[in-house]
Write an enzyme that holds these catalytic residues in place. Structure first.
Site, PDB file in Angstrom:
ATOM      1  N   LEU A   1       0.912  -1.446  -0.011  1.00  0.00           N
ATOM      2  CA  LEU A   1      -0.100  -0.104   0.268  1.00  0.00           C
ATOM      3  C   LEU A   1       1.146   1.589  -0.546  1.00  0.00           C
ATOM      4  CD1 LEU A   1      -2.733  -1.056   1.876  1.00  0.00           C
ATOM      5  CD2 LEU A   1      -2.919  -1.277  -0.152  1.00  0.00           C
TER       6      LEU A   1
ATOM      7  N   HIS B   1       3.516   4.668  -2.111  1.00  0.00           N
ATOM      8  CA  HIS B   1       2.722   5.353  -2.977  1.00  0.00           C
ATOM      9  C   HIS B   1       4.056   5.417  -3.076  1.00  0.00           C
ATOM     10  CE1 HIS B   1      -0.439   7.110  -0.528  1.00  0.00           C
ATOM     11  NE2 HIS B   1      -1.103   6.956  -1.537  1.00  0.00           N
TER      12      HIS B   1
ATOM     13  N   MET C   1       8.669   5.136   5.091  1.00  0.00           N
ATOM     14  CA  MET C   1       8.927   3.769   4.582  1.00  0.00           C
ATOM     15  C   MET C   1       9.973   2.897   4.143  1.00  0.00           C
ATOM     16  SD  MET C   1       6.706   1.956   6.458  1.00  0.00           S
ATOM     17  CE  MET C   1       6.561   0.372   6.254  1.00  0.00           C
TER      18      MET C   1
ATOM     19  N   ASP D   1      24.248 -11.208   5.267  1.00  0.00           N
ATOM     20  CA  ASP D   1      24.147 -11.703   3.510  1.00  0.00           C
ATOM     21  C   ASP D   1      25.794 -12.253   3.538  1.00  0.00           C
ATOM     22  OD1 ASP D   1      23.920 -13.826   1.949  1.00  0.00           O
ATOM     23  OD2 ASP D   1      24.280 -11.869   0.019  1.00  0.00           O
TER      24      ASP D   1
END
Length: 165
Positions: A82, A84, A120, A135
């Site tokens: 959700l 943008h 975000m 990693d």
């Protein structure tokens, strides 16, 4: 912690019936917005030594993590349903090394001039940079920890300036 918003908090990605929805930001003015997130990556002495000496067999760890974080910020809307899609004016990832605790603080900052914030994007950049460190160092230490992922600052938009306490 400061906020310019005086209304009661709500879950903006849920409609009045509780269904998930993308927030309509079409009515909002584009403003300068910025967000910074951070996380802690802790590892054992062997992995720390290899990382510090840049002797990791997968290449230079922190520069690879930096690039991965920037790329992740640019693709945030593809990863989080959700979000943008935002035109980022800046995405950067920095590292602070603490030899005494074998900890790397990862900080990611994103900026835009848009109708919605970049929290975000900053959190995604920080997460992916930290995961890239894991990693690239896991062959030396599978017990590496990624802790304390959080937003530490945001500015712009209706809610204004906010700093983590």
């Amino acid at each position: 912690m400061t906020s310019a918003s005086s209304s009661a908090p709500t879950l903006s990605h849920l409609d009045e019936t509780g269904q998930a929805r993308m927030v309509d930001v079409g009515h909002k003015a584009s403003t300068q917005r910025s967000a910074t997130a951070q996380a802690q990556v802790s590892m054992g002495q062997t992995a720390w030594h290899l990382l510090s000496a840049q002797a990791n067999s997968k290449g230079e760890v922190l520069n690879t993590a930096r690039i991965a974080g920037v790329l992740a910020a640019k693709r945030c809307a593809e990863l989080i349903p959700l979000c943008h899609s935002l035109p980022l004016s800046f995405a950067g990832v920095d590292f602070e090394m603490d030899e005494a605790t074998h900890t790397i603080t990862v900080r990611a900052t994103c900026k835009t001039s848009s109708q919605t914030g970049v929290e975000m994007e900053a959190l995604t950049a920080c997460s992916i940079a930290a995961l890239t460190i894991y990693d690239m160092c896991k062959a030396a230490d599978k017990g590496i920890r990624i802790d304390a992922m959080r937003l530490i600052h945001k500015s712009g938009g209706k809610s204004g300036e906010w700093h983590a306490s």
